[in-house]
Scaffold this active site. Structure first.
Site, PDB file in Angstrom:
ATOM      1  N   GLY A 150     -34.249  34.707 -62.876  1.00  0.00           N
ATOM      2  CA  GLY A 150     -34.983  33.839 -61.983  1.00  0.00           C
ATOM      3  C   GLY A 150     -34.334  32.496 -61.772  1.00  0.00           C
ATOM      4  N   TYR A 172     -26.549  37.101 -55.771  1.00  0.00           N
ATOM      5  CA  TYR A 172     -27.310  38.297 -55.400  1.00  0.00           C
ATOM      6  C   TYR A 172     -27.709  39.091 -56.648  1.00  0.00           C
ATOM      7  CZ  TYR A 172     -28.586  42.126 -52.225  1.00  0.00           C
ATOM      8  OH  TYR A 172     -29.264  43.077 -51.498  1.00  0.00           O
ATOM      9  N   HIS A 219     -20.352  35.937 -68.734  1.00  0.00           N
ATOM     10  CA  HIS A 219     -21.424  35.865 -67.737  1.00  0.00           C
ATOM     11  C   HIS A 219     -21.284  34.681 -66.776  1.00  0.00           C
ATOM     12  CE1 HIS A 219     -25.393  36.385 -66.052  1.00  0.00           C
ATOM     13  NE2 HIS A 219     -25.813  35.219 -66.515  1.00  0.00           N
ATOM     14  N   HIS A 242     -23.225  36.314 -71.970  1.00  0.00           N
ATOM     15  CA  HIS A 242     -24.636  36.717 -71.986  1.00  0.00           C
ATOM     16  C   HIS A 242     -24.861  37.638 -73.184  1.00  0.00           C
ATOM     17  CE1 HIS A 242     -28.561  38.181 -70.862  1.00  0.00           C
ATOM     18  NE2 HIS A 242     -28.597  37.295 -69.894  1.00  0.00           N
ATOM     19  N   GLU A 267     -37.220  32.074 -70.662  1.00  0.00           N
ATOM     20  CA  GLU A 267     -35.959  32.648 -71.161  1.00  0.00           C
ATOM     21  C   GLU A 267     -35.504  31.772 -72.318  1.00  0.00           C
ATOM     22  OE1 GLU A 267     -32.982  33.851 -68.188  1.00  0.00           O
ATOM     23  OE2 GLU A 267     -34.553  33.816 -66.696  1.00  0.00           O
ATOM     24  N   ARG A 285     -28.722  30.558 -75.312  1.00  0.00           N
ATOM     25  CA  ARG A 285     -27.848  31.724 -75.165  1.00  0.00           C
ATOM     26  C   ARG A 285     -26.619  31.700 -76.080  1.00  0.00           C
ATOM     27  NH1 ARG A 285     -27.242  32.982 -68.977  1.00  0.00           N
ATOM     28  NH2 ARG A 285     -29.425  33.510 -69.228  1.00  0.00           N
ATOM     29  N   ARG A 303     -25.089  26.420 -70.898  1.00  0.00           N
ATOM     30  CA  ARG A 303     -26.080  26.340 -69.820  1.00  0.00           C
ATOM     31  C   ARG A 303     -27.450  26.874 -70.250  1.00  0.00           C
ATOM     32  NH1 ARG A 303     -27.633  30.145 -65.778  1.00  0.00           N
ATOM     33  NH2 ARG A 303     -26.082  31.598 -66.580  1.00  0.00           N
ATOM     34  N   LEU A 320     -29.123  28.753 -60.678  1.00  0.00           N
ATOM     35  CA  LEU A 320     -29.575  28.881 -59.279  1.00  0.00           C
ATOM     36  C   LEU A 320     -30.194  27.555 -58.835  1.00  0.00           C
ATOM     37  CD1 LEU A 320     -31.183  32.470 -59.035  1.00  0.00           C
ATOM     38  CD2 LEU A 320     -28.852  31.775 -58.533  1.00  0.00           C
TER      39      LEU A 320
HETATM   40  C1  SIN Z   1     -30.695  36.664 -67.014  1.00  0.00           C
HETATM   41  O1  SIN Z   1     -31.497  37.152 -66.233  1.00  0.00           O
HETATM   42  O2  SIN Z   1     -30.714  36.893 -68.219  1.00  0.00           O
HETATM   43  C2  SIN Z   1     -29.602  35.780 -66.481  1.00  0.00           C
HETATM   44  C3  SIN Z   1     -30.165  34.487 -66.091  1.00  0.00           C
HETATM   45  C4  SIN Z   1     -29.106  33.410 -66.022  1.00  0.00           C
HETATM   46  O3  SIN Z   1     -27.930  33.691 -66.204  1.00  0.00           O
HETATM   47  O4  SIN Z   1     -29.479  32.252 -65.859  1.00  0.00           O
END
Ligand code: SIN
Length: 503
Positions: A52, A47, A345, A234, A118, A284, A380, A386
């Site tokens: 995305g 949620y 994260h 994150h 991203e 990341r 990741r 998702l």
């Molecule tokens: C983000 O919006 O930075 C998180 C996206 C993710 O964790 O894949």
């Protein structure tokens, strides 16, 4: 002895996030499903997802090959290539299903789906909804649909504490409510979709309930786990909130950098060029580690994200939730630098599954953050999580649909209910402090050994003195997952992906 409610079902789904609900929606309506969720539906990491869901709607081989390549590069060599192929090749059919189910992905004035980028993505391939409220939009759509399904019963506020096991076969789960009421659910197929592990750290972007319950219960049942040392931090979590408000931390989505925001150190200097030619859109692990180095070199607790050049109108439309949250704390994104720092994260490791989502225990499946499908490697790729939930959710549903009808076996399980006055809060707090100090982004042998001593002491004591209460199991699960991560981090001597060893 305490009275135990006993239920039977064809399928038991543990967890009410995307991994659980999407699987449920793909299971034949002729099968009886019980979804047990620790929190009310809607309070999940799914949620909260902002940025995305990654995935190519275009199924051209060259386009798919690029998504595979980006995932492999981000994962630093420790992946399951077959699983990544499944993830990427099955993306479009599952994204189309989400669209058909009614998820309102953002579109341009001609109705064409808008895509963003991203870190680690070489192209724009991330679908989003409500600007930066992708998870909310997906989950609200799916929750509304699941509530209409007559074959589905939802039990909220019940947590899994043990799997019901006989000879390496899973027969369901033993659940306990937040008021210490018991319920044993017997099922022919059980799915662990219990989400993340954020609550084992002091600061996390995760929903509060993320105590790794599925991983801990699977471990107790003897399931094979994998990659526990890989915890993703994150890079850009709102520092103001970290400093001032206890609890779950607010994310400044990577999509903000995807749309062109920069990172600056506290002296106002851009720094990513020193670390990686992909700059702010490096994967990341690279960005988090670079920020840590920059914070260390400038004696600071944070760096800044600079989105001022993107302008108020664009920022308010594209990132309404983030814009509002910053404003609540007195920051105007169009004119202020926003302080950010890395925070826990996503737990990359978990219960190992094969390409059909099956674990090493018969009749037990796992999906989402609690599983290790092998697609994330040692780090990741953003927004692939998702996608993993829907791709593997569909596969698990197919596998369950193929199972012939059978009588669900059940029996009475005696529960000797014992309560005590133990206060588990200080144990949880000490483990969180320890993980945040010694099992964070930069790890070394001495720190890991110290962490092992502290965590093992709590873990062994908890195992020696079991109490069947929610409070006890929260502490036990936190101690179990912290132990699994710390032991795996100690054992892996080299640096790879988000596991950085300095000695
Ligand atoms: C983000 O919006 O930075 C998180 C996206 C993710 O964790 O894949």
């Amino acid at each position: 002895m305490k009275k135990v409610r006993k239920l039977t079902s064809d399928v038991l789904i543990l967890g009410g996030g995307l991994a659980g609900l999407y699987t449920a929606l793909n299971i034949d309506k002729s099968k009886k499903i019980i979804i047990a969720s620790k929190e009310p539906l809607g309070l999940s990491n799914s949620y909260l997802a902002q940025g995305g869901i990654a995935g190519e709607l275009n199924t051209d081989e060259k386009v798919l090959a690029k998504h595979i390549e980006d995932t492999l590069i981000a994962g630093s060599g420790l992946f399951d290539k077959d699983a990544i192929k499944e993830l990427v090749y099955d993306a479009s059919e599952n994204l189309k299903m989400l669209i058909d189910l009614g998820v309102p992905f953002d579109v341009d004035e001609n109705g064409k789906i808008l895509l963003t980028r991203e870190g680690g993505h070489s192209t724009r391939r991330i679908l989003h909804a409500g600007g930066d409220a992708t998870g909310k939009n997906i989950m609200e759509t799916l929750i509304a649909l699941i509530k209409k399904r007559e074959n589905v019963t939802i039990i909220e506020n019940y947590m899994l504490y043990n799997l019901i096991m006989k000879d390496n076969v899973c027969y369901g789960g033993e659940l306990i409510s937040m008021d210490n009421e018991f319920c044993n659910v017997f099922a022919s197929s059980t799915l662990l979709a219990t989400g993340g592990i954020g609550a084992i750290y002091k600061d996390s972007t995760n929903a509060h309930g993320a105590t790794g319950d599925g991983i801990a219960a699977a471990y107790r049942a003897g399931a094979k786990l994998r990659g526990m040392e890989f915890v993703q931090f994150h890079p850009t979590v709102f520092y103001d909130v970290i400093g001032n408000i206890k609890g779950q931390k607010f994310l400044i989505s990577e999509a903000v950098r995807g749309e062109g925001a920069y990172l600056l150190n506290i002296n106002g200097e851009r720094f990513m060029q020193k670390y990686d030619k992909r700059l702010e859109l490096a994967p990341r692990d690279v960005v988090s580690q670079s920020i840590m180095k920059e914070m260390y070199d400038t004696w600071s607790q944070y760096v800044y994200i600079d989105a001022r050049h993107l302008g108020k109108k664009f920022l308010m439309k594209r990132f309404p939730t983030i814009y509002e949250k910053c404003l609540e704390s007195g920051y105007h994104m169009e004119s202020d630098l926003i302080p950010v720092a890395p925070v826990e994260h996503f737990g990359i490791g978990g219960v190992q599954i094969d390409l059909d989502g099956e674990t090493s225990i018969t009749n037990l499946f796992a999906n989402g953050e609690c599983c290790s499908s092998g697609v994330h490697g040692a780090n990741r790729l953003a927004s692939n999580s998702l996608l993993e939930c829907v791709v593997f959710g569909k596969k698990i549903a197919q596998k369950i649909n193929e199972k012939p009808e059978s009588e669900v076996e059940s029996w009475d399980i005696e529960i000797s209910f014992s309560v005590n006055n133990n206060n588990y809060h200080p144990i949880r707090e000490e483990i969180r402090e320890t993980m945040s100090k010694y099992v964070f982004i930069v790890r070394d042998t001495e720190g890991l050994h110290l962490a092992q001593r502290i965590i093992d002491r709590h873990y062994n004591n908890l195992c020696k003195h079991p109490f069947t209460t929610v409070d006890y199991y929260r502490a036990l699960n936190i101690a179990t997952v912290a132990k699994l991560i710390t032991d795996a981090a100690e054992a892996r001597k080299e640096s790879i992906g988000c596991h950085l060893r300095i000695n």
